[in-house]
Design an enzyme around this catalytic site. Structure first.
Site, PDB file in Angstrom:
ATOM      1  N   TYR A  46       0.811  -1.572   0.159  1.00 36.64           N
ATOM      2  CA  TYR A  46      -0.121   0.091   0.334  1.00 36.64           C
ATOM      3  C   TYR A  46       0.950   1.467  -0.230  1.00 36.64           C
ATOM      4  O   TYR A  46       2.048   1.596   0.839  1.00 36.64           O
ATOM      5  CB  TYR A  46      -0.667   0.135   1.568  1.00 36.64           C
ATOM      6  CG  TYR A  46      -2.483  -0.195   0.974  1.00 36.64           C
ATOM      7  CD1 TYR A  46      -3.327   0.741  -0.017  1.00 36.64           C
ATOM      8  CD2 TYR A  46      -3.094  -1.124   1.222  1.00 36.64           C
ATOM      9  CE1 TYR A  46      -4.190   0.149  -0.132  1.00 36.64           C
ATOM     10  CE2 TYR A  46      -4.482  -1.268   1.167  1.00 36.64           C
ATOM     11  CZ  TYR A  46      -4.952  -0.469   0.081  1.00 36.64           C
ATOM     12  OH  TYR A  46      -5.965  -1.163   0.277  1.00 36.64           O
ATOM     13  N   GLU A  48      -0.625   5.417   0.056  1.00 39.37           N
ATOM     14  CA  GLU A  48      -1.311   5.779  -1.003  1.00 39.37           C
ATOM     15  C   GLU A  48      -0.126   7.612  -0.518  1.00 39.37           C
ATOM     16  O   GLU A  48       0.594   6.864   0.365  1.00 39.37           O
ATOM     17  CB  GLU A  48      -2.272   5.846   0.580  1.00 39.37           C
ATOM     18  CG  GLU A  48      -3.946   5.534  -0.367  1.00 39.37           C
ATOM     19  CD  GLU A  48      -3.737   4.518   0.673  1.00 39.37           C
ATOM     20  OE1 GLU A  48      -2.654   3.331   0.710  1.00 39.37           O
ATOM     21  OE2 GLU A  48      -4.848   3.512   1.398  1.00 39.37           O
ATOM     22  N   ASP A 209      -7.050  13.944 -24.751  1.00 35.90           N
ATOM     23  CA  ASP A 209      -7.105  12.699 -24.439  1.00 35.90           C
ATOM     24  C   ASP A 209      -6.337  11.383 -26.037  1.00 35.90           C
ATOM     25  O   ASP A 209      -6.706  11.737 -26.308  1.00 35.90           O
ATOM     26  CB  ASP A 209      -7.917  12.285 -24.477  1.00 35.90           C
ATOM     27  CG  ASP A 209      -8.561  10.214 -24.222  1.00 35.90           C
ATOM     28  OD1 ASP A 209      -7.187   9.974 -24.505  1.00 35.90           O
ATOM     29  OD2 ASP A 209      -9.317  10.207 -23.636  1.00 35.90           O
ATOM     30  N   THR A 236      -4.227   6.091 -21.783  1.00 31.66           N
ATOM     31  CA  THR A 236      -3.849   4.446 -20.675  1.00 31.66           C
ATOM     32  C   THR A 236      -2.342   3.958 -21.617  1.00 31.66           C
ATOM     33  O   THR A 236      -1.984   4.985 -22.625  1.00 31.66           O
ATOM     34  CB  THR A 236      -4.529   3.749 -21.810  1.00 31.66           C
ATOM     35  OG1 THR A 236      -4.627   4.055 -23.474  1.00 31.66           O
ATOM     36  CG2 THR A 236      -6.307   3.651 -21.615  1.00 31.66           C
ATOM     37  N   LYS A 239      -2.355   0.880 -25.110  1.00 34.28           N
ATOM     38  CA  LYS A 239      -2.357   0.821 -26.483  1.00 34.28           C
ATOM     39  C   LYS A 239      -1.473   1.022 -27.040  1.00 34.28           C
ATOM     40  O   LYS A 239      -0.578  -0.165 -27.285  1.00 34.28           O
ATOM     41  CB  LYS A 239      -3.723   1.855 -26.641  1.00 34.28           C
ATOM     42  CG  LYS A 239      -4.726   1.551 -26.163  1.00 34.28           C
ATOM     43  CD  LYS A 239      -5.855   2.794 -26.074  1.00 34.28           C
ATOM     44  CE  LYS A 239      -7.311   2.420 -26.043  1.00 34.28           C
ATOM     45  NZ  LYS A 239      -6.974   2.766 -24.307  1.00 34.28           N
ATOM     46  N   ARG A 245      -1.799  -2.629 -18.485  1.00 37.52           N
ATOM     47  CA  ARG A 245      -3.063  -1.887 -18.611  1.00 37.52           C
ATOM     48  C   ARG A 245      -3.368  -0.930 -17.307  1.00 37.52           C
ATOM     49  O   ARG A 245      -3.675  -1.183 -16.795  1.00 37.52           O
ATOM     50  CB  ARG A 245      -4.413  -2.661 -18.222  1.00 37.52           C
ATOM     51  CG  ARG A 245      -5.539  -2.854 -18.526  1.00 37.52           C
ATOM     52  CD  ARG A 245      -6.235  -4.074 -18.823  1.00 37.52           C
ATOM     53  NE  ARG A 245      -5.981  -4.408 -20.184  1.00 37.52           N
ATOM     54  CZ  ARG A 245      -6.694  -4.081 -21.878  1.00 37.52           C
ATOM     55  NH1 ARG A 245      -8.001  -3.510 -21.493  1.00 37.52           N
ATOM     56  NH2 ARG A 245      -6.072  -4.246 -22.692  1.00 37.52           N
TER      57      ARG A 245
HETATM   58  N1  DSN Z   1     -12.118   0.412 -25.017  1.00 35.68           N
HETATM   59  C1  DSN Z   1     -11.037   1.191 -25.455  1.00 35.68           C
HETATM   60  C2  DSN Z   1     -10.880   1.523 -27.086  1.00 35.68           C
HETATM   61  O1  DSN Z   1     -11.338  -0.077 -27.173  1.00 35.68           O
HETATM   62  O2  DSN Z   1     -10.406   2.139 -27.853  1.00 35.68           O
HETATM   63  C3  DSN Z   1     -11.696   2.545 -25.257  1.00 35.68           C
HETATM   64  O3  DSN Z   1     -12.171   3.056 -24.027  1.00 35.68           O
END
Ligand code: DSN
Length: 441
Positions: A46, A48, A209, A236, A239, A245
């Site tokens: 933990y 925080e 974003d 994120t 990707k 993730r």
């Molecule tokens: N689920 C993602 C995507 O496939 O673009 C976006 O959050």
């Protein structure tokens, strides 16, 4: 592992990934090192709070250090502090940011934290409409944030540009606290300079974003919104960036003491964001995931990653060309990034789900997706969305896009012929085995 049920499913998923090709544009295959960091004992801890004093003014640092050895609420942080500092400094270097908050558990958490950092209940945020390639968290009415803030959504034009005139008109009318540029199904490069100009005129926070294209930005194959005066970038990490993730918030401004509430100025945005992540919207950070993010950022800083990012775009352009030659009509007639959107209804008179299901049977995965002004429901929309980040990681090059486009055509043509699909499945499997998963090495 002693849990045979789960072990069996892990093995089955490894085989599924190895036996097919991933065309979902938001997915990727991580390295062995990223997997190892995620599966480490950091999950036991933990932590925080925040790790660092290094960015504070000297007198402020002295005070902070007297209070506690770091901004953490629990002991035993000597290793977590180092890991998180490494993740932060690598992320800042990668994206030319002044500050990185590496704690968001997901892209949705990252976006919500930025809204919470800068807006009061009822404030207006401009974002791209979900049906035109935006994301759920950019104000879709079903989300919690859409109930807290007043999202006003802009759209795309016929030729696929963001409707910049509409953004300017809406900004003049609503004086938004945030103008958000970002997408999850948009194949073009936004005109960041134009949006920045509009935002400056009305004093809006400029937020990008970049979840889909963060890896392209890191590799220099897509413009970086910070170069145009944007204040905040969310993403994120799993990707195109090819990490675990999770989420990440990058910002420009002055990094301050997160224990002290700063005034709401653009300069203080890094500290406002830290406080909005913790304790504003999250509890304990996932330190094993932060370790894996640090590994992924290190990988993205290597020269090979630049080649990878460039190849993603080359592959996408070639795949777009091969699909067009086979009668697939592309929304906005092509791609400038990693992603392709096909209007299946216009091309072949079927919905996107029908192609998704046929391709699942042969080991090619993509997803049915709405297209702008879609008249079909979200679960069976008119289009499909596909992309090249994952297959480029596997090592596929432009010439291999010909085979993928041809398999897509054949699967479509034979979608009701299970025997033929079975034969195509064997071909895809044999081909995929020539390109091992990175975690196999
Ligand atoms: N689920 C993602 C995507 O496939 O673009 C976006 O959050």
């Amino acid at each position: 592992m002693n849990d045979e049920a789960i072990l069996g499913l892990i093995k089955a998923e490894e085989n599924r990934q190895r036996d097919g090709l991933e065309l979902i544009p938001s997915e990727n295959y991580v390295s062995h090192d990223v997997l190892a960091a995620m599966g480490s004992v950091f999950t036991n801890k933990y932590s925080e709070g925040f790790p660092s004093f290094s960015e504070l003014d000297a007198d402020e640092r002295e005070i902070a250090e007297k209070i506690m050895p770091s901004f953490r609420y629990y002991g035993g942080q000597e290793n977590t502090n180092r890991v998180e500092r490494l993740a932060i400094s690598r992320a800042c270097k990668l994206f030319k940011a002044d500050h990185a908050n590496v704690q968001p558990h997901s892209g949705a958490q990252a976006n919500n934290a930025v809204y919470f950092a800068w807006c009061e209940t009822g404030d207006t945020i401009l974002g791209l409409d979900l049906g035109h390639g935006g994301h759920l968290t950019h104000g879709a009415p079903v989300t919690q944030s859409a109930q807290v803030y007043n999202f006003v959504r802009y759209k795309t034009t016929e030729n696929g540009d963001l409707d910049y005139d509409e953004i300017a008109r809406l900004a003049k009318k609503h004086r938004p606290k945030i103008i958000l540029v970002g997408f999850s199904a948009y194949p073009k490069v936004p005109d960041f300079a134009r949006v920045a100009e509009i935002g400056r005129e009305y004093g809006s926070l400029l937020m990008a974003d970049m979840a889909h294209v963060a890896g392209l930005i890191a590799g220099g194959a897509h413009p970086n919104p910070f170069d145009f005066g944007f204040h905040v970038m969310t993403t994120t990490t799993h990707k195109t960036l090819r990490g675990p993730r999770g989420g990440l918030i990058l910002s420009r401004g002055k990094v301050g003491n997160p224990l002290k509430k700063p005034t709401k100025t653009l300069e203080n945005i890094p500290t406002l964001i830290d406080r909005a992540v913790f304790p504003g919207t999250q509890g304990g950070p996932l330190m094993h995931v932060i370790a894996a993010k640090a590994v992924a950022f290190h990988e993205a800083l290597q020269p090979e990653f630049k080649k990878y990012a460039e190849q993603i775009v080359k592959n996408a352009k070639r795949l777009a060309k091969e699909l067009t030659a086979r009668g697939f009509e592309l929304v906005f007639s092509g791609t400038e990034n990693h992603l392709i959107l096909v209007d299946m209804m216009k091309s072949f008179g079927i919905d996107g789900k029908e192609l998704e299901m046929a391709l699942d049977k042969i080991g090619l995965n993509l997803n049915a997706n709405a297209i702008p002004n879609d008249t079909l429901p979200a679960f069976r929309p008119s289009g499909v969305r596909l992309g090249t980040p994952a297959i480029t990681t596997r090592g596929l090059l432009e010439k291999d896009m010909v085979r993928i486009a041809e398999w897509m055509r054949l699967a479509l043509e034979n979608r009701k012929n299970d025997q033929k699909l079975e034969k195509l499945r064997a071909e895809v499997r044999e081909f995929s085995h020539r390109f091992p998963l990175p975690s196999d090495n």
